[in-house]
Design a protein around this motif. Structure first.
Motif, PDB file in Angstrom:
ATOM      1  N   ALA A 122       0.833  -1.213   0.000  1.00  4.89           N
ATOM      2  CA  ALA A 122       0.000   0.000   0.000  1.00  4.89           C
ATOM      3  C   ALA A 122       0.859   1.250   0.000  1.00  4.89           C
ATOM      4  CB  ALA A 122      -0.923  -0.015   1.220  1.00  4.89           C
ATOM      5  N   LEU A 123       1.973   1.210   0.728  1.00  5.55           N
ATOM      6  CA  LEU A 123       2.890   2.348   0.766  1.00  5.55           C
ATOM      7  C   LEU A 123       3.463   2.630  -0.620  1.00  5.55           C
ATOM      8  CD1 LEU A 123       4.585   4.474   2.295  1.00  5.55           C
ATOM      9  CD2 LEU A 123       6.249   2.653   2.759  1.00  5.55           C
ATOM     10  N   ILE A 124       3.829   1.579  -1.341  1.00  2.00           N
ATOM     11  CA  ILE A 124       4.362   1.742  -2.696  1.00  2.00           C
ATOM     12  C   ILE A 124       3.334   2.426  -3.586  1.00  2.00           C
ATOM     13  CG2 ILE A 124       5.091   0.479  -4.766  1.00  2.00           C
ATOM     14  CD1 ILE A 124       6.249  -1.651  -2.824  1.00  2.00           C
ATOM     15  N   ALA A 125       2.076   1.992  -3.476  1.00  2.00           N
ATOM     16  CA  ALA A 125       1.015   2.609  -4.275  1.00  2.00           C
ATOM     17  C   ALA A 125       0.798   4.061  -3.874  1.00  2.00           C
ATOM     18  CB  ALA A 125      -0.286   1.824  -4.107  1.00  2.00           C
ATOM     19  N   ALA A 126       0.902   4.354  -2.574  1.00  2.00           N
ATOM     20  CA  ALA A 126       0.712   5.730  -2.113  1.00  2.00           C
ATOM     21  C   ALA A 126       1.771   6.655  -2.713  1.00  2.00           C
ATOM     22  CB  ALA A 126       0.771   5.775  -0.586  1.00  2.00           C
ATOM     23  N   VAL A 127       3.002   6.203  -2.757  1.00  2.00           N
ATOM     24  CA  VAL A 127       4.073   7.008  -3.362  1.00  2.00           C
ATOM     25  C   VAL A 127       3.833   7.159  -4.862  1.00  2.00           C
ATOM     26  CG1 VAL A 127       6.553   7.110  -3.851  1.00  2.00           C
ATOM     27  CG2 VAL A 127       5.754   6.387  -1.595  1.00  2.00           C
ATOM     28  N   TYR A 128       3.391   6.078  -5.491  1.00  2.00           N
ATOM     29  CA  TYR A 128       3.087   6.125  -6.924  1.00  2.00           C
ATOM     30  C   TYR A 128       1.976   7.141  -7.217  1.00  2.00           C
ATOM     31  CZ  TYR A 128       1.070   4.559 -11.367  1.00  2.00           C
ATOM     32  OH  TYR A 128       0.553   4.508 -12.646  1.00  2.00           O
ATOM     33  N   ARG A 129       0.913   7.114  -6.405  1.00  2.00           N
ATOM     34  CA  ARG A 129      -0.191   8.057  -6.604  1.00  2.00           C
ATOM     35  C   ARG A 129       0.231   9.489  -6.270  1.00  2.00           C
ATOM     36  NH1 ARG A 129      -5.387   5.898  -6.156  1.00  2.00           N
ATOM     37  NH2 ARG A 129      -6.088   8.022  -6.601  1.00  2.00           N
ATOM     38  N   ASP A 130       1.154   9.638  -5.348  1.00  2.00           N
ATOM     39  CA  ASP A 130       1.577  10.960  -4.899  1.00  2.00           C
ATOM     40  C   ASP A 130       2.546  11.623  -5.874  1.00  2.00           C
ATOM     41  OD1 ASP A 130       1.661  12.973  -2.648  1.00  2.00           O
ATOM     42  OD2 ASP A 130       3.796  12.461  -2.711  1.00  2.00           O
ATOM     43  N   ALA A 131       3.468  10.830  -6.427  1.00  2.00           N
ATOM     44  CA  ALA A 131       4.543  11.448  -7.213  1.00  2.00           C
ATOM     45  C   ALA A 131       4.902  10.714  -8.497  1.00  2.00           C
ATOM     46  CB  ALA A 131       5.795  11.584  -6.338  1.00  2.00           C
ATOM     47  N   GLY A 132       4.205   9.654  -8.843  1.00  4.35           N
ATOM     48  CA  GLY A 132       4.454   8.980 -10.107  1.00  4.35           C
ATOM     49  C   GLY A 132       5.371   7.773 -10.003  1.00  4.35           C
ATOM     50  N   LEU A 133       5.537   7.101 -11.140  1.00  5.91           N
ATOM     51  CA  LEU A 133       6.289   5.849 -11.187  1.00  5.91           C
ATOM     52  C   LEU A 133       7.758   6.028 -10.844  1.00  5.91           C
ATOM     53  CD1 LEU A 133       6.393   2.833 -11.762  1.00  5.91           C
ATOM     54  CD2 LEU A 133       6.667   3.370 -14.205  1.00  5.91           C
ATOM     55  N   ASP A 134       8.386   7.114 -11.306  1.00  6.68           N
ATOM     56  CA  ASP A 134       9.807   7.302 -11.034  1.00  6.68           C
ATOM     57  C   ASP A 134      10.073   7.379  -9.528  1.00  6.68           C
ATOM     58  OD1 ASP A 134      10.432   7.263 -13.701  1.00  6.68           O
ATOM     59  OD2 ASP A 134      10.558   9.438 -13.919  1.00  6.68           O
ATOM     60  N   ALA A 135       9.207   8.082  -8.811  1.00 12.19           N
ATOM     61  CA  ALA A 135       9.383   8.199  -7.364  1.00 12.19           C
ATOM     62  C   ALA A 135       9.159   6.856  -6.685  1.00 12.19           C
ATOM     63  CB  ALA A 135       8.419   9.235  -6.799  1.00 12.19           C
ATOM     64  N   ALA A 136       8.143   6.121  -7.123  1.00 11.00           N
ATOM     65  CA  ALA A 136       7.880   4.803  -6.539  1.00 11.00           C
ATOM     66  C   ALA A 136       9.026   3.848  -6.829  1.00 11.00           C
ATOM     67  CB  ALA A 136       6.575   4.239  -7.095  1.00 11.00           C
ATOM     68  N   ARG A 137       9.531   3.884  -8.058  1.00 17.31           N
ATOM     69  CA  ARG A 137      10.653   3.023  -8.423  1.00 17.31           C
ATOM     70  C   ARG A 137      11.876   3.339  -7.564  1.00 17.31           C
ATOM     71  NH1 ARG A 137      11.213   4.616 -13.257  1.00 17.31           N
ATOM     72  NH2 ARG A 137      10.108   2.954 -14.393  1.00 17.31           N
ATOM     73  N   ALA A 138      12.165   4.610  -7.403  1.00 17.53           N
ATOM     74  CA  ALA A 138      13.330   5.016  -6.620  1.00 17.53           C
ATOM     75  C   ALA A 138      13.226   4.526  -5.181  1.00 17.53           C
ATOM     76  CB  ALA A 138      13.488   6.530  -6.659  1.00 17.53           C
ATOM     77  N   MET A 139      12.047   4.645  -4.588  1.00 14.19           N
ATOM     78  CA  MET A 139      11.880   4.193  -3.213  1.00 14.19           C
ATOM     79  C   MET A 139      12.020   2.682  -3.107  1.00 14.19           C
ATOM     80  SD  MET A 139       8.659   4.464  -0.547  1.00 14.19           S
ATOM     81  CE  MET A 139       7.812   3.074  -1.338  1.00 14.19           C
ATOM     82  N   VAL A 140      11.369   1.962  -4.007  1.00 12.61           N
ATOM     83  CA  VAL A 140      11.440   0.497  -3.958  1.00 12.61           C
ATOM     84  C   VAL A 140      12.875   0.014  -4.091  1.00 12.61           C
ATOM     85  CG1 VAL A 140      10.863  -1.605  -5.228  1.00 12.61           C
ATOM     86  CG2 VAL A 140       9.082   0.070  -4.740  1.00 12.61           C
ATOM     87  N   LEU A 141      13.598   0.507  -5.075  1.00 14.98           N
ATOM     88  CA  LEU A 141      14.968   0.050  -5.282  1.00 14.98           C
ATOM     89  C   LEU A 141      15.863   0.433  -4.113  1.00 14.98           C
ATOM     90  CD1 LEU A 141      15.411   0.793  -9.092  1.00 14.98           C
ATOM     91  CD2 LEU A 141      14.911  -1.393  -7.974  1.00 14.98           C
ATOM     92  N   ARG A 142      15.599   1.576  -3.508  1.00 11.89           N
ATOM     93  CA  ARG A 142      16.378   2.001  -2.336  1.00 11.89           C
ATOM     94  C   ARG A 142      16.099   1.082  -1.147  1.00 11.89           C
ATOM     95  NH1 ARG A 142      15.014   6.748  -2.661  1.00 11.89           N
ATOM     96  NH2 ARG A 142      13.243   6.811  -1.252  1.00 11.89           N
ATOM     97  N   LEU A 143      14.835   0.796  -0.899  1.00 13.63           N
ATOM     98  CA  LEU A 143      14.489  -0.023   0.268  1.00 13.63           C
ATOM     99  C   LEU A 143      14.826  -1.493   0.061  1.00 13.63           C
ATOM    100  CD1 LEU A 143      11.072   1.518   1.388  1.00 13.63           C
ATOM    101  CD2 LEU A 143      13.375   2.073   2.165  1.00 13.63           C
ATOM    102  N   TRP A 144      14.703  -1.986  -1.156  1.00 14.74           N
ATOM    103  CA  TRP A 144      15.037  -3.396  -1.415  1.00 14.74           C
ATOM    104  C   TRP A 144      16.546  -3.609  -1.428  1.00 14.74           C
ATOM    105  CZ3 TRP A 144      10.063  -2.872  -1.169  1.00 14.74           C
ATOM    106  CH2 TRP A 144       9.210  -3.968  -1.213  1.00 14.74           C
ATOM    107  N   GLY A 145      17.297  -2.529  -1.606  1.00 14.13           N
ATOM    108  CA  GLY A 145      18.751  -2.578  -1.488  1.00 14.13           C
ATOM    109  C   GLY A 145      19.411  -3.608  -2.393  1.00 14.13           C
ATOM    110  N   ASP A 146      20.256  -4.462  -1.800  1.00  9.65           N
ATOM    111  CA  ASP A 146      21.012  -5.434  -2.600  1.00  9.65           C
ATOM    112  C   ASP A 146      20.243  -6.723  -2.863  1.00  9.65           C
ATOM    113  OD1 ASP A 146      21.036  -6.580  -0.105  1.00  9.65           O
ATOM    114  OD2 ASP A 146      23.194  -6.951  -0.055  1.00  9.65           O
ATOM    115  N   ARG A 147      18.977  -6.741  -2.550  1.00  6.68           N
ATOM    116  CA  ARG A 147      18.201  -7.972  -2.774  1.00  6.68           C
ATOM    117  C   ARG A 147      18.164  -8.360  -4.251  1.00  6.68           C
ATOM    118  NH1 ARG A 147      15.814  -5.615   1.666  1.00  6.68           N
ATOM    119  NH2 ARG A 147      15.211  -7.036   3.367  1.00  6.68           N
ATOM    120  N   VAL A 148      18.117  -7.375  -5.139  1.00  2.54           N
ATOM    121  CA  VAL A 148      18.102  -7.696  -6.569  1.00  2.54           C
ATOM    122  C   VAL A 148      19.414  -8.367  -6.965  1.00  2.54           C
ATOM    123  CG1 VAL A 148      17.979  -6.742  -8.906  1.00  2.54           C
ATOM    124  CG2 VAL A 148      16.502  -5.819  -7.098  1.00  2.54           C
ATOM    125  N   ALA A 149      20.521  -7.882  -6.437  1.00  5.56           N
ATOM    126  CA  ALA A 149      21.829  -8.434  -6.787  1.00  5.56           C
ATOM    127  C   ALA A 149      22.021  -9.845  -6.244  1.00  5.56           C
ATOM    128  CB  ALA A 149      22.937  -7.511  -6.270  1.00  5.56           C
TER     129      ALA A 149
END
Length: 226
Positions: A122-149
């Motif tokens: 829900a938080l991810i969607a709130a950021v997306y609705r508040d500031a768009g996909l770029d802002a949501a993407r930036a937050m997700v990648l920041r919080l998920w950290g090295d999990r993708v790697a």
């Protein structure tokens, strides 16, 4: 709308300050305390799950340009599953700002995997609705950290990994038992205990027995690795 001191500080933890604070309040409002004038976060959760999926699909394809779909799928599942969302939520202490009804507070709702995972989406969607996909993407990648790697190692099925761990040490396969079942029939929450033959065990929660078994296996593996 003026945010509470706790929610205002929470914005710093997630790295996003809301132009529409009401979206953050809604994202943190569980159905157990919702009313006609205070909507819950379920619709945002629905949207956030899709936004998270898009962000992670893009990230995986960008990090490994040669991987086939069969390789990407388990990595994707490991990054977007409820257990991972709840893990990220715990790292930012999301539970501390969740708005819950008394019944959920008494039963430890701020620590429940299902509630934390839903609120993270829900938080991810709130950021997306508040500031768009770029802002949501930036937050997700920041919080998920090295999990993708490091997702290749995380993509293994936890129950299979735990059974392999036990077999490699000459132990019987782990056993799984229902420790508790709560919630209404249409939205149950199962708490499963995974236990090894030597008595070591851990518990996990999820909306289905299978997912709760996976969560319990993952929690026990984390303890064993620790």
């Amino acid at each position: 709308m003026k945010l509470s001191r706790e929610l205002d500080a929470f914005q710093d933890r997630i790295g996003h300050r809301f132009a529409r604070p009401d979206l953050l309040v809604r994202a943190m409002t569980h159905a157990s305390i919702a009313s006609d004038t205070r909507p819950d976060n379920q619709r945002l959760e629905f949207l956030g799950d899709r936004v998270l999926g898009l962000v992670m699909a893009e990230a995986l394809m960008g990090s490994d340009k040669e991987a086939a779909e069969g390789q990407l799928a388990p990595r994707f599942n490991a990054l977007v599953r409820k257990e991972t969302c709840a893990e990220v939520a715990r790292e930012i202490d999301l539970g501390a700002v969740l708005k819950l009804g008394k019944s959920e507070q008494v039963t430890g709702g701020r620590r429940k995997m299902a509630l934390l995972g839903d609120a993270m989406e829900a938080l991810i969607a709130a950021v997306y609705r508040d500031a768009g996909l770029d802002a949501a993407r930036a937050m997700v990648l920041r919080l998920w950290g090295d999990r993708v790697a490091r997702v290749e190692s995380d993509a293994r099925d936890p129950k299979t990994a735990l059974q392999e761990w036990a077999q490699a040490r000459g132990m019987k396969p782990p056993v799984y038992a229902v420790a508790d079942r709560s919630g209404p029939d249409h939205a149950p929450v199962f708490r499963i205990r995974a236990e090894l033959a030597d008595g070591r065990g851990a518990e996990g929660e999820a909306p289905s027995k299978r997912a709760a078994e996976q969560a319990a296996a993952s929690a026990l593996l984390a303890e064993l690795d620790g």
